[in-house]
Write a protein that holds these residues in place. Structure first.
Motif, PDB file in Angstrom:
ATOM      1  N   TYR A  14       0.839  -1.192   0.000  1.00  0.00           N
ATOM      2  CA  TYR A  14       0.000   0.000   0.000  1.00  0.00           C
ATOM      3  C   TYR A  14       0.875   1.243   0.000  1.00  0.00           C
ATOM      4  CZ  TYR A  14      -3.572  -3.329   1.279  1.00  0.00           C
ATOM      5  OH  TYR A  14      -4.418  -4.406   1.291  1.00  0.00           O
ATOM      6  N   GLY A  19      -2.513   5.579  -0.583  1.00  0.00           N
ATOM      7  CA  GLY A  19      -3.303   4.478  -0.049  1.00  0.00           C
ATOM      8  C   GLY A  19      -3.657   3.434  -1.085  1.00  0.00           C
ATOM      9  N   ARG A  20      -3.206   3.613  -2.311  1.00  0.00           N
ATOM     10  CA  ARG A  20      -3.504   2.659  -3.378  1.00  0.00           C
ATOM     11  C   ARG A  20      -2.637   1.424  -3.240  1.00  0.00           C
ATOM     12  NH1 ARG A  20      -4.254   5.620  -9.074  1.00  0.00           N
ATOM     13  NH2 ARG A  20      -6.500   5.546  -8.880  1.00  0.00           N
ATOM     14  N   THR A  21      -3.120   0.323  -3.758  1.00  0.00           N
ATOM     15  CA  THR A  21      -2.367  -0.924  -3.706  1.00  0.00           C
ATOM     16  C   THR A  21      -1.515  -1.064  -4.960  1.00  0.00           C
ATOM     17  OG1 THR A  21      -4.140  -2.168  -4.766  1.00  0.00           O
ATOM     18  CG2 THR A  21      -4.163  -2.050  -2.364  1.00  0.00           C
TER      19      THR A  21
END
Length: 134
Positions: A14, A19-21
């Protein structure tokens, strides 16, 4: 951030900013355990006759080599675990060498291990990476 298997260093990570994977590399638990076992072998009771600077030099070479190999991706948790284990084992080794009872945190605090004896700090390394400065 968990690896897909015990030997596969790829997993879901992350981004701390967005906060993106993303698919990234992380040191596997098996590799962290292996370096911790190697640290334990170097700081065993059979090496208490050695000079502390020799033992710290060996530990620093091991830790720097391991950290240089595992320097990609989110490595902070692995670095923290290995650094804590190295500090604990060196403290236990110093207590055995000087015949001090207890855990040795009062006589051999982290400041003394890192500043006086020269044990390397792995948690300070990611700040020096080129991508961390931008």
């Amino acid at each position: 951030m968990r690896p897909l298997g015990p030997t596969q260093p790829f997993g879901r990570c992350y981004s701390p900013k967005t906060g993106r994977t993303y698919l990234g590399t992380v040191p596997s638990k098996k590799r962290v355990k292996r370096i911790c076992d190697a640290i334990s072998n170097e700081t065993g009771r059979n090496t208490t006759l050695l000079d502390p600077m020799i033992v710290v030099g060996k530990l620093n070479r091991m830790l720097n080599g391991w950290a240089n190999y595992f320097c990609l991706g989110p490595v902070s948790k692995a670095y923290r675990a290995v650094e804590q284990h190295a500090g604990k084992r060196l403290r236990q080794w110093l207590c055995a060498k000087h015949k001090v009872r207890g855990m040795g945190t009062g006589r051999f605090p982290d400041v003394r291990l890192h500043n006086v004896l020269g044990l390397v700090r792995l948690t300070a390394r990611p700040r020096s990476f080129p991508c961390a400065k931008s």
